[in-house]
Design an enzyme around this catalytic site. Structure first.
Site, PDB file in Angstrom:
ATOM      1  N   GLU A 144       0.872  -1.139   0.018  1.00  0.00           N
ATOM      2  CA  GLU A 144       0.037   0.141  -0.030  1.00  0.00           C
ATOM      3  C   GLU A 144       0.816   1.204   0.090  1.00  0.00           C
ATOM      4  OE1 GLU A 144      -3.982  -1.691   2.441  1.00  0.00           O
ATOM      5  OE2 GLU A 144      -2.587  -0.520   3.380  1.00  0.00           O
ATOM      6  N   GLU A 145       2.104   1.466   0.742  1.00  0.00           N
ATOM      7  CA  GLU A 145       2.662   2.550   1.016  1.00  0.00           C
ATOM      8  C   GLU A 145       3.817   2.792   0.047  1.00  0.00           C
ATOM      9  OE1 GLU A 145       4.371   2.956   4.956  1.00  0.00           O
ATOM     10  OE2 GLU A 145       2.414   3.159   5.690  1.00  0.00           O
TER      11      GLU A 145
END
Length: 260
Positions: A144-145
């Site tokens: 996600e990051e």
């Protein structure tokens, strides 16, 4: 007792299930009220008083905790010390340590929180969702990051702190992962920047020199690169009470071959 009966009806009414709240017993001898239909407050009050009489709970409840889909109130019935377990006391977080083939560390700068605008580079971190395994959370947060796909390797350390979010304690697992891809794509909502950074450059940040957790990340990276450190790997197990799989984190290299 008489005032209670007067408000609801006769004592025999308490044995009429139509005048009681719909409920089932739980595994601990408690009662769970399950309501599928709405009712006005006056009728709910009368049914609650009747139900309490049948359940032999004639005193008040106390709030235990609330979730998005229910509120839990409890009352200890026996004439002994209250041993109802408290609500969850800890939050679980993860930090992901990932080195590429040339020894660079995957790092991010955050858009929010106490590190916003500081220019500090840190490892990807996040919170484990309810019902989510630690190793899966680490893989998810990295993706996600940073946009990087990764394999989980092991848990290399953990930190516990108290009086954190909403007064809860925090258990933070440091996890080592292995990258499967290398193209970076930052998460626009939370991440200001992402890069592969030389390990020595990460360690040279003044904040890292002063912060024991960040400094530990650097030391763990060195130990892993040198092959001098073995962490804990998730091993699937069954509790014996059902088919659900859980995980025990162990040093699988130290276990007999038959158990790994």
């Amino acid at each position: 007792m008489n005032s209670l009966i007067d408000q609801v009806g006769t004592e025999s009414d308490f044995h009429d299930d139509q005048l009681l709240l719909p409920a089932v017993e739980d595994a601990y001898g408690g009662v769970i009220v399950e309501m599928n239909e709405t009712m006005n407050s006056e009728r709910f009050f009368l049914l609650l008083r009747a139900s309490l009489f049948k359940w032999k709970i004639l005193e008040g409840f106390r709030y235990h905790h609330a979730e998005p889909h229910y509120i839990m109130l409890v009352h200890w019935i026996p004439k002994t010390a209250d041993t109802i377990p408290a609500n969850a006391s800890h939050r679980i977080g993860i930090g992901a340590i990932i080195l590429n083939d040339i020894g660079e560390l995957l790092v991010v700068q955050e858009k929010n929180g106490r590190l916003k605008g500081t220019g500090i580079w840190k490892i990807p971190t996040g919170v484990v969702d309810q019902g989510e395994d630690i190793f899966r959370a680490a893989i998810r947060e990295v993706k996600e990051e940073t946009g990087i796909d990764a394999d989980f390797v092991d848990v290399v350390g953990l930190r516990e702190t108290h009086n954190c979010f909403f007064g809860k304690s925090d258990i933070f697992f440091l996890c080592m992962l292995r990258p499967l891809s290398f193209k970076l794509q930052k998460q626009e909502l939370e991440i200001e920047a992402v890069q592969w950074m030389p390990l020595e450059e990460f360690a040279a940040q003044p904040f890292v020199q002063k912060n024991v957790l960040f400094k530990s990340v650097y030391e763990l990276c060195l130990a892993k690169k040198n092959g001098n450190y073995v962490g804990f790997t998730p091993k699937p197990i069954k509790s014996g009470l059902g088919d659900e799989i859980s995980y025990i984190y162990v040093d699988t290299l130290a276990l007999p071959a038959s158990s790994t």
